[in-house]
Design a protein around this motif. Sequence first.
Motif, PDB file in Angstrom:
ATOM      1  N   THR A  95       0.829  -1.213   0.000  1.00  0.00           N
ATOM      2  CA  THR A  95       0.000   0.000   0.000  1.00  0.00           C
ATOM      3  C   THR A  95       0.862   1.261   0.000  1.00  0.00           C
ATOM      4  O   THR A  95       0.557   2.227  -0.693  1.00  0.00           O
ATOM      5  CB  THR A  95      -0.896   0.050   1.264  1.00  0.00           C
ATOM      6  OG1 THR A  95      -1.530  -1.211   1.439  1.00  0.00           O
ATOM      7  CG2 THR A  95      -1.925   1.157   1.190  1.00  0.00           C
ATOM      8  N   TYR A 112      -8.273  -4.026  -3.059  1.00  0.00           N
ATOM      9  CA  TYR A 112      -7.845  -4.659  -1.812  1.00  0.00           C
ATOM     10  C   TYR A 112      -6.343  -4.444  -1.738  1.00  0.00           C
ATOM     11  O   TYR A 112      -5.626  -4.883  -2.630  1.00  0.00           O
ATOM     12  CB  TYR A 112      -8.170  -6.156  -1.853  1.00  0.00           C
ATOM     13  CG  TYR A 112      -9.647  -6.416  -2.004  1.00  0.00           C
ATOM     14  CD1 TYR A 112     -10.446  -6.613  -0.887  1.00  0.00           C
ATOM     15  CD2 TYR A 112     -10.246  -6.424  -3.253  1.00  0.00           C
ATOM     16  CE1 TYR A 112     -11.805  -6.817  -1.014  1.00  0.00           C
ATOM     17  CE2 TYR A 112     -11.613  -6.625  -3.398  1.00  0.00           C
ATOM     18  CZ  TYR A 112     -12.379  -6.823  -2.274  1.00  0.00           C
ATOM     19  OH  TYR A 112     -13.731  -7.020  -2.403  1.00  0.00           O
ATOM     20  N   VAL A 114      -2.718  -4.598   0.509  1.00  0.00           N
ATOM     21  CA  VAL A 114      -2.057  -5.206   1.665  1.00  0.00           C
ATOM     22  C   VAL A 114      -0.733  -4.495   1.935  1.00  0.00           C
ATOM     23  O   VAL A 114       0.052  -4.264   1.012  1.00  0.00           O
ATOM     24  CB  VAL A 114      -1.786  -6.715   1.434  1.00  0.00           C
ATOM     25  CG1 VAL A 114      -1.244  -7.360   2.711  1.00  0.00           C
ATOM     26  CG2 VAL A 114      -3.039  -7.437   0.972  1.00  0.00           C
ATOM     27  N   SER A 118       2.261  -1.589   9.866  1.00  0.00           N
ATOM     28  CA  SER A 118       0.961  -1.033  10.263  1.00  0.00           C
ATOM     29  C   SER A 118       0.949   0.492  10.281  1.00  0.00           C
ATOM     30  O   SER A 118      -0.053   1.109   9.922  1.00  0.00           O
ATOM     31  CB  SER A 118       0.510  -1.613  11.605  1.00  0.00           C
ATOM     32  OG  SER A 118       1.432  -1.270  12.584  1.00  0.00           O
ATOM     33  N   ARG A 125      -4.482   4.994   5.150  1.00  0.00           N
ATOM     34  CA  ARG A 125      -5.927   4.985   5.418  1.00  0.00           C
ATOM     35  C   ARG A 125      -6.458   6.394   5.685  1.00  0.00           C
ATOM     36  O   ARG A 125      -7.492   6.798   5.177  1.00  0.00           O
ATOM     37  CB  ARG A 125      -6.198   4.052   6.608  1.00  0.00           C
ATOM     38  CG  ARG A 125      -7.622   3.920   7.049  1.00  0.00           C
ATOM     39  CD  ARG A 125      -8.431   3.023   6.113  1.00  0.00           C
ATOM     40  NE  ARG A 125      -9.079   3.764   5.051  1.00  0.00           N
ATOM     41  CZ  ARG A 125      -9.556   3.215   3.926  1.00  0.00           C
ATOM     42  NH1 ARG A 125      -9.419   1.928   3.692  1.00  0.00           N
ATOM     43  NH2 ARG A 125     -10.142   3.937   3.022  1.00  0.00           N
ATOM     44  N   LEU A 137      -9.917  -1.178   0.379  1.00  0.00           N
ATOM     45  CA  LEU A 137      -9.781  -1.816   1.692  1.00  0.00           C
ATOM     46  C   LEU A 137      -8.306  -2.065   1.936  1.00  0.00           C
ATOM     47  O   LEU A 137      -7.629  -2.605   1.066  1.00  0.00           O
ATOM     48  CB  LEU A 137     -10.475  -3.182   1.694  1.00  0.00           C
ATOM     49  CG  LEU A 137     -11.972  -3.250   1.930  1.00  0.00           C
ATOM     50  CD1 LEU A 137     -12.397  -4.704   1.967  1.00  0.00           C
ATOM     51  CD2 LEU A 137     -12.312  -2.550   3.245  1.00  0.00           C
ATOM     52  N   ARG A 139      -5.352  -3.804   4.412  1.00  0.00           N
ATOM     53  CA  ARG A 139      -5.165  -4.818   5.438  1.00  0.00           C
ATOM     54  C   ARG A 139      -3.676  -4.891   5.778  1.00  0.00           C
ATOM     55  O   ARG A 139      -2.826  -4.789   4.887  1.00  0.00           O
ATOM     56  CB  ARG A 139      -5.629  -6.148   4.853  1.00  0.00           C
ATOM     57  CG  ARG A 139      -5.410  -7.310   5.732  1.00  0.00           C
ATOM     58  CD  ARG A 139      -5.756  -8.577   4.964  1.00  0.00           C
ATOM     59  NE  ARG A 139      -5.605  -9.708   5.853  1.00  0.00           N
ATOM     60  CZ  ARG A 139      -5.656 -10.962   5.474  1.00  0.00           C
ATOM     61  NH1 ARG A 139      -5.866 -11.274   4.222  1.00  0.00           N
ATOM     62  NH2 ARG A 139      -5.500 -11.911   6.345  1.00  0.00           N
ATOM     63  N   ALA A 141      -0.793  -7.161   6.629  1.00  0.00           N
ATOM     64  CA  ALA A 141      -0.463  -8.586   6.554  1.00  0.00           C
ATOM     65  C   ALA A 141       0.728  -8.773   5.621  1.00  0.00           C
ATOM     66  O   ALA A 141       1.217  -7.810   5.039  1.00  0.00           O
ATOM     67  CB  ALA A 141      -1.659  -9.371   6.015  1.00  0.00           C
ATOM     68  N   TRP A 147      -4.459 -12.349  -0.534  1.00  0.00           N
ATOM     69  CA  TRP A 147      -5.586 -12.056   0.367  1.00  0.00           C
ATOM     70  C   TRP A 147      -6.606 -13.152   0.070  1.00  0.00           C
ATOM     71  O   TRP A 147      -7.521 -12.964  -0.727  1.00  0.00           O
ATOM     72  CB  TRP A 147      -6.125 -10.659   0.083  1.00  0.00           C
ATOM     73  CG  TRP A 147      -7.115 -10.122   1.055  1.00  0.00           C
ATOM     74  CD1 TRP A 147      -8.045 -10.839   1.765  1.00  0.00           C
ATOM     75  CD2 TRP A 147      -7.302  -8.746   1.441  1.00  0.00           C
ATOM     76  NE1 TRP A 147      -8.781  -9.991   2.549  1.00  0.00           N
ATOM     77  CE2 TRP A 147      -8.351  -8.701   2.373  1.00  0.00           C
ATOM     78  CE3 TRP A 147      -6.676  -7.551   1.064  1.00  0.00           C
ATOM     79  CZ2 TRP A 147      -8.793  -7.504   2.943  1.00  0.00           C
ATOM     80  CZ3 TRP A 147      -7.123  -6.377   1.632  1.00  0.00           C
ATOM     81  CH2 TRP A 147      -8.166  -6.348   2.570  1.00  0.00           C
ATOM     82  N   GLU A 150     -10.571 -13.026  -0.054  1.00  0.00           N
ATOM     83  CA  GLU A 150     -11.218 -12.211  -1.095  1.00  0.00           C
ATOM     84  C   GLU A 150     -10.890 -12.696  -2.497  1.00  0.00           C
ATOM     85  O   GLU A 150     -11.376 -12.138  -3.475  1.00  0.00           O
ATOM     86  CB  GLU A 150     -10.821 -10.738  -0.941  1.00  0.00           C
ATOM     87  CG  GLU A 150     -11.311 -10.093   0.343  1.00  0.00           C
ATOM     88  CD  GLU A 150     -12.830  -9.923   0.369  1.00  0.00           C
ATOM     89  OE1 GLU A 150     -13.486 -10.125  -0.664  1.00  0.00           O
ATOM     90  OE2 GLU A 150     -13.351  -9.597   1.461  1.00  0.00           O
TER      91      GLU A 150
END
Length: 226
Positions: A95, A112, A114, A118, A125, A137, A139, A141, A147, A150
Amino acid sequence: MVSSLRFKKDIYERVRHQMVERQVVARGVKDRAVIEAMQKVPRHLFVEEALYGQAYSDYPLPIGEKQTISQPYIVGFMTEALGLNGTERVLEIGTGSGYQASVLSLCAEKVYSVERISRVADRARKILDSFYCSNVLIRVADGTLGWEDEAPFDAIIVTAGAPAVPDSLVDQLKTGGRLVIPVGDKDVQELIKITKREDRLVTERLGGCRFVRLIGKKGWEKEKGD
Ligand code: SAH
């Protein structure tokens, strides 16, 4: 439905259009949706304020945690290579700033994304929320595993350099799906596009590139400081 983002007017509009003309269109990107998305997404918001003035320049920029936002051209080139028509579910690995995800959000139905760090994911975000980007979205990970919940996806884009193509990502592509991923050593890679046909995988080489490492179970091993 691709997302309808709510952007405020900003003083960078002219320089952003110039960026798209000179760095993206002039080098051969033709996909209208990609061009329009890059004209709209306020790239400066994805870097720290001290770097706003450089956000539309022809190079990657630091976004903290030793990670970078990709050069505008590479974002346009990779997005075009995915061959999107606005109906797709797209998986992004890495991301980072969230810029690539925002461009994708205007070219596909749902994104989606990833991210392994964090703090990086949280920052992305917040930026996406600031213009109501609701079809992405994120996540936290190890994206080398994809993913799974999904899957399958119409398209997968990896924005960190991998030592080899993770089989998990190929597995999570639909028939007809496209995967674009930089593969090579830790410093330089080649962009590879894999199209999943019913009976085989078609591989194309799209040229050289430089990305930060893809770190994970099916990527590079974590090193001191990662
Ligand atoms: N697409 C980003 C740029 C990506 S920089 C943008 O538009 O700004 C690469 C990102 O990949 C970094 O944030 C890094 O933390 C992340 N990354 C590296 N290995 C990963 C993995 N296994 N899973 C998810 N993210 C990973």
